[in-house]
Scaffold this motif. Structure first.
Motif, PDB file in Angstrom:
ATOM      1  N   ASN A  32      23.932   4.334  -1.485  1.00 33.57           N
ATOM      2  CA  ASN A  32      22.358   3.765  -1.259  1.00 33.57           C
ATOM      3  C   ASN A  32      22.568   4.955   0.288  1.00 33.57           C
ATOM      4  OD1 ASN A  32      21.362   1.671  -1.570  1.00 33.57           O
ATOM      5  ND2 ASN A  32      24.180   1.031  -1.366  1.00 33.57           N
ATOM      6  N   HIS A  36      18.023   4.416   5.388  1.00 32.86           N
ATOM      7  CA  HIS A  36      18.648   2.945   4.480  1.00 32.86           C
ATOM      8  C   HIS A  36      19.703   2.254   4.930  1.00 32.86           C
ATOM      9  CE1 HIS A  36      15.279   4.883   1.491  1.00 32.86           C
ATOM     10  NE2 HIS A  36      14.359   4.480   2.495  1.00 32.86           N
ATOM     11  N   TYR A  40      19.356  -0.645   7.646  1.00 30.05           N
ATOM     12  CA  TYR A  40      19.886  -1.935   6.925  1.00 30.05           C
ATOM     13  C   TYR A  40      20.637  -3.143   8.174  1.00 30.05           C
ATOM     14  CZ  TYR A  40      21.960  -6.391   5.064  1.00 30.05           C
ATOM     15  OH  TYR A  40      21.999  -7.885   4.940  1.00 30.05           O
ATOM     16  N   ALA A 154      14.777  -9.631  -4.839  1.00 25.71           N
ATOM     17  CA  ALA A 154      14.814  -8.555  -4.066  1.00 25.71           C
ATOM     18  C   ALA A 154      15.465  -8.980  -2.542  1.00 25.71           C
ATOM     19  CB  ALA A 154      12.786  -8.270  -3.772  1.00 25.71           C
ATOM     20  N   TYR A 156      15.855  -5.917   0.818  1.00 28.83           N
ATOM     21  CA  TYR A 156      15.714  -4.530   0.996  1.00 28.83           C
ATOM     22  C   TYR A 156      16.808  -4.185   1.966  1.00 28.83           C
ATOM     23  CZ  TYR A 156      11.100  -5.539  -0.569  1.00 28.83           C
ATOM     24  OH  TYR A 156       9.788  -5.371  -1.162  1.00 28.83           O
ATOM     25  N   GLU A 159      14.462  -0.023   3.817  1.00 29.97           N
ATOM     26  CA  GLU A 159      12.477   0.242   3.234  1.00 29.97           C
ATOM     27  C   GLU A 159      12.857   0.585   2.041  1.00 29.97           C
ATOM     28  OE1 GLU A 159      10.207   3.144   4.869  1.00 29.97           O
ATOM     29  OE2 GLU A 159      11.064   2.762   6.877  1.00 29.97           O
ATOM     30  N   GLU A 160      14.028   0.361   1.002  1.00 25.13           N
ATOM     31  CA  GLU A 160      14.519   0.345   0.109  1.00 25.13           C
ATOM     32  C   GLU A 160      14.361  -1.277  -1.133  1.00 25.13           C
ATOM     33  OE1 GLU A 160      17.225   2.057  -3.940  1.00 25.13           O
ATOM     34  OE2 GLU A 160      17.967   2.872  -1.405  1.00 25.13           O
ATOM     35  N   LYS A 161      13.393  -1.240  -1.509  1.00 27.43           N
ATOM     36  CA  LYS A 161      13.703  -2.429  -2.648  1.00 27.43           C
ATOM     37  C   LYS A 161      14.175  -2.266  -3.962  1.00 27.43           C
ATOM     38  CE  LYS A 161      11.322  -5.953  -4.773  1.00 27.43           C
ATOM     39  NZ  LYS A 161       9.200  -5.407  -5.430  1.00 27.43           N
ATOM     40  N   GLN A 162      15.771  -3.252  -3.864  1.00 28.54           N
ATOM     41  CA  GLN A 162      16.431  -3.490  -4.464  1.00 28.54           C
ATOM     42  C   GLN A 162      17.003  -4.741  -5.270  1.00 28.54           C
ATOM     43  OE1 GLN A 162      20.462  -2.230  -2.868  1.00 28.54           O
ATOM     44  NE2 GLN A 162      19.949  -0.198  -2.641  1.00 28.54           N
ATOM     45  N   THR A 163      17.560  -5.389  -6.161  1.00 31.87           N
ATOM     46  CA  THR A 163      18.133  -5.870  -7.058  1.00 31.87           C
ATOM     47  C   THR A 163      19.102  -6.702  -6.573  1.00 31.87           C
ATOM     48  OG1 THR A 163      16.405  -5.515  -8.052  1.00 31.87           O
ATOM     49  CG2 THR A 163      17.593  -7.376  -8.883  1.00 31.87           C
TER      50      THR A 163
END
Length: 171
Positions: A32, A36, A40, A154, A156, A159-163
């Motif tokens: 990552n 970001h 988090y 989703a 986060y 600011e990064e959207k992950q799954t």
């Protein structure tokens, strides 16, 4: 090796904040963006936020101690504490963290068994969790214990959207 599981209380907020930040960083730093990741961690493991989570009547935290030192922890949610709308018969494993220095000692399995025991004690028919789709090692671990992929949501990282894959086990 002497190990102990103990239920955490509000007094453990600082310990859980540090343990959570350390284990999260150990697990996810390599895959990552550092900015970001830090965003988090600053939000998710803020001591005041953890005090609120610890005080929630439908969340339970358990600290794993190995040889007298904190080695990991488990966070379980039921009812309104679940991060996704869940059935009243469901229990969420929101966090199952083990310090990297204590991995490969069976502690992940022991924390998972504690979750299964708590689900049975509280008559929960389903146990579910979210796991990052790129964390193949964790996905395989949960599959070995009967979890199956039942969806995604989703997540986060800053600011990064992950799954995250939703994995569920029915008792």
């Amino acid at each position: 090796m002497e190990t102990l599981f103990r239920k955490a209380g509000v007094k453990d907020a600082q310990l859980l904040a540090q343990l959570g930040a350390d284990t999260f960083r150990e697990t996810f730093a390599a895959g990552n963006d550092p900015e970001h990741l830090q965003q988090y961690i600053a939000n998710a493991f803020h001591e005041a936020k953890l005090r609120q989570e610890l005080a929630h009547p439908e969340s339970r935290f358990y600290i794993l101690e190995a040889e007298g030192a904190p080695a990991g922890y488990l966070k379980l949610n039921t009812g309104s504490a679940q991060t996704e709308a869940g059935a009243e018969t469901a229990m969420e494993i929101e966090r199952i963290y083990v310090r990297s220095s204590w991995q490969q000692h069976g502690f992940g399995k022991a924390l998972l068994q504690l979750a299964f025991d708590q689900a049975a004690l509280h008559n929960r028919q389903e146990i579910w969790l979210g796991v990052w789709e790129k964390n193949e090692r964790a996905v395989r671990f949960y599959e070995r214990y009967g979890f199956v992929i039942t969806g995604s949501h989703a997540f986060y990282m800053g600011e990064e959207k992950q799954t995250d894959l939703i994995m569920t086990k029915t008792r």
